[in-house]
Design a protein around this motif. Sequence first.
Motif, PDB file in Angstrom:
ATOM      1  N   ILE A  17       0.817  -1.206  -0.032  1.00 27.44           N
ATOM      2  CA  ILE A  17      -0.057   0.030   0.129  1.00 27.44           C
ATOM      3  C   ILE A  17       0.871   1.267   0.020  1.00 27.44           C
ATOM      4  CG2 ILE A  17      -1.776   1.186   1.280  1.00 27.44           C
ATOM      5  CD1 ILE A  17      -2.426  -1.582   2.629  1.00 27.44           C
ATOM      6  N   GLY A  52      -2.507  -4.744   4.282  1.00 27.58           N
ATOM      7  CA  GLY A  52      -3.385  -5.369   3.089  1.00 27.58           C
ATOM      8  C   GLY A  52      -3.861  -6.749   3.110  1.00 27.58           C
ATOM      9  N   TYR A  75     -11.092  -0.101   6.592  1.00 31.90           N
ATOM     10  CA  TYR A  75     -10.277  -0.152   5.682  1.00 31.90           C
ATOM     11  C   TYR A  75      -9.645   1.057   5.169  1.00 31.90           C
ATOM     12  CZ  TYR A  75      -7.795  -1.677   1.245  1.00 31.90           C
ATOM     13  OH  TYR A  75      -6.848  -1.887   0.227  1.00 31.90           O
ATOM     14  N   VAL A 116      -5.739   2.000   5.149  1.00 33.67           N
ATOM     15  CA  VAL A 116      -5.226   2.232   4.094  1.00 33.67           C
ATOM     16  C   VAL A 116      -4.694   3.512   3.835  1.00 33.67           C
ATOM     17  CG1 VAL A 116      -6.745   2.870   2.277  1.00 33.67           C
ATOM     18  CG2 VAL A 116      -5.387   1.104   1.665  1.00 33.67           C
ATOM     19  N   TYR A 160      -2.509   2.544  -4.644  1.00 29.75           N
ATOM     20  CA  TYR A 160      -3.136   3.309  -3.450  1.00 29.75           C
ATOM     21  C   TYR A 160      -4.919   3.531  -4.112  1.00 29.75           C
ATOM     22  CZ  TYR A 160      -2.688   7.567  -6.134  1.00 29.75           C
ATOM     23  OH  TYR A 160      -2.606   8.661  -7.169  1.00 29.75           O
TER      24      TYR A 160
END
Length: 412
Positions: free
Chosen positions: A84, A204, A240, A244, A287
């Motif tokens: 990520i 991830g 998430y 992220v 991304y």
Amino acid sequence: MKEQETKSTWQLLEVANGKPIKLWTEGVPVENEARTQLMNTAKMPFIFKHLAVMPDVHLGKGSTIGSVIPTVGAIIPAAVGVDIGCGMIAARTSLTASDLPDNLAGLRSAIEKAVPHGRTVTRGGRDKGSWQDVPQQADNAWGALAPRFKAITDKYPKLSKTNNRQHLGTLGGGNHFVEVCLDEANRVWFMLHSGSRGVGNAIGNLFIHMAQDDMRQHIANLPDRDLAYFEEGSEHFDDYVEAVGWAQDFARQNRELMMQAVIKATRQVITKPFEVALEAVNCHHNYVQKERHFGEDVLITRKGAVSAKKGELGIIPGSMGAKSFIVRGLGNEEAFSSCSHGAGRTMSRTQAKKQFTVEDQIRATAHVECRKDADVIDEIPMAYKDIDQVMHAQRELVEVLHTLRQVVCVKG
């Protein structure tokens, strides 16, 4: 609009029961498996408008590397991937080629000492790619990231047992690298490629498996289990997005710290005072973020692609031994203002190791001060697409500002 489309350089691939695919791949090979993977992604019900495919496209996990996936109301964790926030940073210095030492081995060695790289797996021992004693600069940067990380690990305690603080400011392995380059005017640039390291990988993987678990009843209906997704509004969707976003910030900070370490190491070798960041770029290429396109707010996942809004600077590296480019985005809306993230592989790492020898690697990197051993054959330039063809195929997406050639390359 029709007239503009006929002049356009993208090719259209219509998908039965799916959204169309626009490919900027003129003159560049696209493997059949990658086409199948793209068509599978295009069939997902939440794809917005079309998929945009970059010229470095090749097979990936779930979705192809080199694709831009716009979605509404859902997000596919495997499309973002496990590295990520992986991306590039580059900075131009006031040094020129004549300021560099005749023998560059000392400069490579100084950079290798300054930036932990590679990986060793030992029982209970330290991974050589992490810090033994985290330096103050990295600790300060970790202090700024730590509160948000705690909020994430409070919900997902497993993530606290990852390489996080001790990986901040470290390179990793595989295709991650640090380079000293010269541009068309023989000016010296520093450039490096890395992401969110061990902690990003863990985030991830955790959410990819969670999406598959959440969809257990529906997984058989998906074209590929790695296209499992979270729907907006669900608990895991928000978690998430939070995780992220944090990993992307970690990755950006990771690159900044390494760039500072490379500059410091160079100052130990080259005593002449020099300025840095006369031109500087720091950009992700793995991304997801919210953006506005075609008058709507959508989630854009760039899996091996770089944002190329009008006037925005980006970096497109070639393979070790080939040239790289500093580019300016042309804001091509059909490509969701994106460009490729590199040359793109033409063969797997295993295939490259079978096909090429150390002698091939030595020949291909004769002009670069770098490792030339069996462990880096998978990164040989011939395992990648021709970067000139890749750049020609995306001439409507970016304009080239600088062409860089490597003189030093440090691989993980």
